[in-house]
Motif scaffolding. Structure first.
Motif, PDB file in Angstrom:
ATOM      1  N   THR A 104     -29.781  32.161  78.666  1.00 25.53           N
ATOM      2  CA  THR A 104     -30.594  33.335  78.986  1.00 25.53           C
ATOM      3  C   THR A 104     -30.930  34.072  77.689  1.00 25.53           C
ATOM      4  O   THR A 104     -30.061  34.229  76.838  1.00 25.53           O
ATOM      5  N   MET A 123     -34.733  36.208  80.612  1.00 22.94           N
ATOM      6  CA  MET A 123     -35.395  35.008  81.110  1.00 22.94           C
ATOM      7  C   MET A 123     -34.605  33.783  80.646  1.00 22.94           C
ATOM      8  O   MET A 123     -33.922  33.827  79.630  1.00 22.94           O
ATOM      9  N   SER A 126     -34.286  27.561  79.245  1.00 21.42           N
ATOM     10  CA  SER A 126     -34.569  26.191  79.667  1.00 21.42           C
ATOM     11  C   SER A 126     -35.707  26.152  80.667  1.00 21.42           C
ATOM     12  O   SER A 126     -36.260  25.108  80.940  1.00 21.42           O
ATOM     13  N   LEU A 127     -36.085  27.340  81.215  1.00 17.82           N
ATOM     14  CA  LEU A 127     -37.252  27.364  82.082  1.00 17.82           C
ATOM     15  C   LEU A 127     -38.530  27.481  81.258  1.00 17.82           C
ATOM     16  O   LEU A 127     -39.595  27.037  81.670  1.00 17.82           O
ATOM     17  N   LYS A 128     -38.400  28.123  80.099  1.00 17.73           N
ATOM     18  CA  LYS A 128     -39.588  28.345  79.268  1.00 17.73           C
ATOM     19  C   LYS A 128     -39.888  27.121  78.393  1.00 17.73           C
ATOM     20  O   LYS A 128     -41.037  26.708  78.276  1.00 17.73           O
ATOM     21  N   ARG A 130     -39.621  23.538  78.352  1.00 19.50           N
ATOM     22  CA  ARG A 130     -39.276  22.481  79.293  1.00 19.50           C
ATOM     23  C   ARG A 130     -39.354  21.083  78.701  1.00 19.50           C
ATOM     24  O   ARG A 130     -38.952  20.136  79.343  1.00 19.50           O
ATOM     25  N   ALA A 131     -39.883  20.960  77.483  1.00 22.51           N
ATOM     26  CA  ALA A 131     -40.050  19.627  76.908  1.00 22.51           C
ATOM     27  C   ALA A 131     -38.694  18.931  76.855  1.00 22.51           C
ATOM     28  O   ALA A 131     -37.681  19.569  76.570  1.00 22.51           O
ATOM     29  N   GLN A 135     -34.885  20.481  76.015  1.00 22.01           N
ATOM     30  CA  GLN A 135     -33.798  20.515  76.999  1.00 22.01           C
ATOM     31  C   GLN A 135     -32.552  19.855  76.426  1.00 22.01           C
ATOM     32  O   GLN A 135     -31.441  20.361  76.584  1.00 22.01           O
TER      33      GLN A 135
ATOM     34  N   LYS B  19     -33.169  25.408  86.870  1.00 20.64           N
ATOM     35  CA  LYS B  19     -33.108  24.727  85.573  1.00 20.64           C
ATOM     36  C   LYS B  19     -33.547  23.263  85.726  1.00 20.64           C
ATOM     37  O   LYS B  19     -34.282  22.732  84.908  1.00 20.64           O
ATOM     38  N   ALA B  22     -37.290  23.105  86.103  1.00 18.01           N
ATOM     39  CA  ALA B  22     -37.973  23.259  84.828  1.00 18.01           C
ATOM     40  C   ALA B  22     -37.890  21.968  84.021  1.00 18.01           C
ATOM     41  O   ALA B  22     -38.876  21.527  83.428  1.00 18.01           O
ATOM     42  N   ALA B  23     -36.716  21.344  84.018  1.00 16.01           N
ATOM     43  CA  ALA B  23     -36.560  20.103  83.261  1.00 16.01           C
ATOM     44  C   ALA B  23     -37.479  19.020  83.811  1.00 16.01           C
ATOM     45  O   ALA B  23     -38.126  18.289  83.065  1.00 16.01           O
ATOM     46  N   GLY B  26     -41.018  19.805  82.720  1.00 11.77           N
ATOM     47  CA  GLY B  26     -41.243  19.429  81.329  1.00 11.77           C
ATOM     48  C   GLY B  26     -41.435  17.936  81.193  1.00 11.77           C
ATOM     49  O   GLY B  26     -42.296  17.450  80.457  1.00 11.77           O
ATOM     50  N   HIS B  27     -40.650  17.199  81.950  1.00 19.56           N
ATOM     51  CA  HIS B  27     -40.738  15.747  81.910  1.00 19.56           C
ATOM     52  C   HIS B  27     -42.093  15.275  82.436  1.00 19.56           C
ATOM     53  O   HIS B  27     -42.724  14.398  81.850  1.00 19.56           O
ATOM     54  N   GLU B  29     -44.888  17.020  82.556  1.00 17.45           N
ATOM     55  CA  GLU B  29     -45.936  17.397  81.590  1.00 17.45           C
ATOM     56  C   GLU B  29     -46.031  16.331  80.497  1.00 17.45           C
ATOM     57  O   GLU B  29     -47.115  15.882  80.134  1.00 17.45           O
ATOM     58  N   ARG B  30     -44.878  15.954  79.970  1.00 14.59           N
ATOM     59  CA  ARG B  30     -44.851  14.970  78.893  1.00 14.59           C
ATOM     60  C   ARG B  30     -45.420  13.628  79.363  1.00 14.59           C
ATOM     61  O   ARG B  30     -46.178  12.971  78.661  1.00 14.59           O
ATOM     62  N   ASP B 140     -44.852  28.096  83.688  1.00 14.97           N
ATOM     63  CA  ASP B 140     -44.515  29.341  82.984  1.00 14.97           C
ATOM     64  C   ASP B 140     -44.343  30.488  83.974  1.00 14.97           C
ATOM     65  O   ASP B 140     -43.453  31.326  83.812  1.00 14.97           O
ATOM     66  N   ALA B 143     -41.063  30.346  85.487  1.00 13.22           N
ATOM     67  CA  ALA B 143     -40.017  30.880  84.609  1.00 13.22           C
ATOM     68  C   ALA B 143     -40.039  32.406  84.600  1.00 13.22           C
ATOM     69  O   ALA B 143     -38.998  33.040  84.646  1.00 13.22           O
TER      70      ALA B 143
END
Lengths: 421, 240
Positions: A104, A123, A126-128, A130-131, A135, B19, B22-23, B26-27, B29-30, B140, B143
């Protein structure tokens, strides 16, 4: 020899100090071991071994005892104790984010807010970010497997940016961690520029080059003694080299806008004054094309955050297009109005021509590089196919939007929505 | 973001869900990014990597489903918590679909030889950029929970549809010009369709987030800008 003697003395003192520091714990442990010996009836060897192990453990250097003393001395010496972490973070020019064991955000400096929109304390990081590589970096640090680590992180949208991100724990047992982003976009930009330039330029420069080569061949051969043809060919060759030069200029400036990271904060642009000077600078072109430029500016201050030179280029490209391709309409209207878009208050600058208009299927795509609605008219108007791409990239940097409305036969309107601060 | 529960493990479980979402996001998106890069540069190695990466998303979705069901069974969630958990199930399903669509684009790399006009690939790249921007904005918002930005996300759907319609028309033109273009162009058409669908899933996610945060469904005036159902090129009008 005396020095080793003194060293041994010091060590002896240190051990004694550790023993005395741990005396209560030690006493309790010895009692416990004895109790186990008497009541559980284990062998005497186990008793001796356990007591020896206890003594050894008590003499081991402990972090808890030693570290604050040493570090405290260092801090007092330099007066760092009164320094707030917040000030220190603010003094770092690179984006810096401090976070806790649950990822956080505890604190982010101004550079981080400027670089990554939508950050707020509380915030989850790990939510912002995300790549997958980010992570992995966060997981590695938070699990305590590594004390410091770094990865390369690329954000592709809205503007491509590359960072070397390093994460590390802050101090000892503070439960805080820090992420520092080192911007590498510049280096990457130069690499990309080269690759892009070769890809785009080789394709787009081939046509004029082939034409020049053809005319040179003709001039040296069949047209060697034909003065009239020679003049005509030289004129065409000059046009072609002019086109190549413009193309190179546009490609270079496009690469620059595309990869330049976010906009520097603080500068403001007076739209009225900027657009007036764009209109003045394009006066000759409008006159040549027989186009009259009309102004409809709203009253009051028309100031937006942004870079004057960049916005100048946006309006110059748009107005130039309107004068060239909307020539048949005979007039072009430039208007500035307060934006009615409820989500983002700001200003709408509309450049409207009354020419042939753009067919619906082309509208979504005309900001792509080298996309031309009509190749022939683009060539005669000395277009490079990059003007609107440049517009789009500058507007992305300004957090602004371009919307295009057009109907065939009724002209086209290009509206730039610029958010006010 | 959330009020604190008396049982802190409950908070941990909810945090873990978001979490993981989000992971996964991200995956995905990539994956989409790399699938489109593989298509534009005809990079078979990268395409294979994307195809294999899809497993991670499938697994992620199953894990979120399991975890969410367990939380519901164990904690009897109410109000925001319940919406949060049901939302997580729905969002993870959407993200998993995005991954599938990315994988499908990557699979088609083998059938497109890269000899098609540059403008087509630029068009697909631009379409993908729009869809990815939308996906990024949506995640976003997930988040930051700033639902007031969702309107912008929906607007972008219009642009994606317009771009898709334009690409559709261009692809048809190339196919009519030369029948040898039909195979690669059909594959490109499906790639474009897949990317357009990614935008739709992003919009779905936006609606789910709106529901999680506000407890109300988003107004149903979702714009429909896909006009490809009406495109008929001259010369192909069926004889009466």
């Amino acid at each position: 020899m005396t020095e080793t003697g003194a060293g041994r003395d010091n060590k002896g003192q240190a051990w004694a100090a550790r023993l005395s520091r741990n005396r209560w714990l030690l006493g309790a442990s010895v009692l416990a071991v004895l109790a186990v010996y008497f009541f559980a009836g284990v062998s005497v060897y186990v008793l001796v071994l356990a007591l020896a192990a206890l003594a050894a453990a008590a003499m081991l250097p402990t972090d808890a005892g030693r570290q604050p003393a040493d570090a405290g001395a260092a801090i007092e010496a330099s007066g760092l104790q009164r320094l707030s972490g917040e000030y220190l973070a603010a003094a770092v020019a690179d984006p810096l984010i401090i976070f806790d064991h649950s990822a956080t955000i505890v604190h982010a400096n101004a550079a981080a807010f400027a670089a990554f929109g939508g950050l707020a304390p509380g915030m989850s990081l790990s939510l912002k970010f995300r790549a997958p590589e980010m992570q992995a970096l966060l997981d590695g640090i938070l699990s305590g497997q590594v004390a410091a680590d770094a990865v390369d992180y690329t954000e592709k949208l809205p503007v491509e940016r590359t960072y070397r991100v390093s994460a590390s724990t802050v101090g000892h047992a503070t439960g805080l961690y820090v992420l520092v982003f080192k911007d590498q976009s510049e280096t990457r930009r130069i690499d990309r520029m080269r690759a892009d330039f070769i890809a785009n330029a080789s394709h787009e420069l081939r046509t004029p080059l082939a034409s020049i080569a053809g005319f040179i061949e003709t001039l040296r051969g069949p047209a060697r003694n034909d003065a009239a043809a020679r003049d005509q060919f030289l004129q065409i060759m000059q046009n072609q080299t002019g086109r190549m030069a413009r193309l190179i200029d546009d490609l270079l400036s496009l690469s620059r806008w595309e990869m330049k990271p976010y906009l520097g904060p603080g500068t403001e642009v007076d739209l009225r004054q900027t657009i007036d000077s764009v209109i003045d600078s394009l006066g000759p072109l409008a006159g040549e094309n027989g186009v009259i430029i009309e102004r409809e500016f709203a009253n009051g201050p028309l100031v937006v955050p942004g870079d004057r030179d960049e916005l100048f280029q946006v309006f110059e490209n748009l107005l130039e297009n309107a004068c060239k391709y909307g020539q048949s309409g005979g007039r072009v209207t430039v208007s500035i109005a307060g934006s009615e878009d409820g989500q983002q208050p700001g200003f709408d600058v509309t450049i409207r021509d009354y020419g042939p208009g753009i067919a619906e299927e082309h509208i979504p795509r005309i900001t792509e590089r080298f996309y031309r609605v009509d190749v022939e008219s683009s060539r005669t108007q000395k277009g490079t196919g990059l003007g609107l791409s440049i517009v789009k990239h500058i507007l992305t940097r300004h957090n602004a939007r371009l919307s295009i409305k057009s109907e065939v036969g009724k002209g086209a309107a290009f509206t730039v929505h610029l958010p006010a601060r | 973001m959330q009020s604190v529960h008396i049982v802190s493990a409950y908070d941990e479980e909810l945090k873990y869900l978001s979490k993981r979402i989000a992971a996964m996001g991200g995956h995905a998106e990539r994956m989409v990014e790399q699938a489109v890069a593989a298509l534009v540069n005809v990079d078979h190695g990268l395409a294979q990597k994307v195809i294999q990466d899809d497993l991670v998303l499938d697994e992620g979705q199953r894990e979120i489903d399991d975890k969410a069901i367990i939380i519901i069974a164990r904690r009897q969630p109410m109000a925001t918590d319940l919406r949060e958990i049901v939302g997580a199930i729905r969002i993870s399903a959407d993200i998993e679909r995005v991954g599938d669509l990315g994988k499908n684009v990557a699979k088609r790399v083998a059938s497109v030889d890269g000899r098609q006009p540059n403008s087509l690939f630029r068009g697909i790249e631009a379409l993908a950029n729009l869809a990815l921007t939308q996906l990024k904005e949506v995640l976003d918002v997930y988040a930051s929970r700033s639902v007031e930005r969702i309107g912008l996300v929906r607007d972008r759907d219009d642009q994606i549809d317009a771009m898709y319609t334009s690409l559709f028309r261009e692809l048809l033109t190339y196919m009519m010009e030369d029948p040898r273009n039909i195979t690669p162009c059909t594959h490109l058409l499906f790639c474009a369709k897949n990317i357009e669908r990614i935008g739709d899933h992003a919009t779905n996610i936006a609606e789910t987030i709106y529901y999680i945060v506000t407890g109300e469904q988003m107004p149903a005036d979702r714009p429909k800008g896909d006009k490809t159902d009406k495109i008929v090129l001259p010369g192909t009008v069926p004889a009466k």
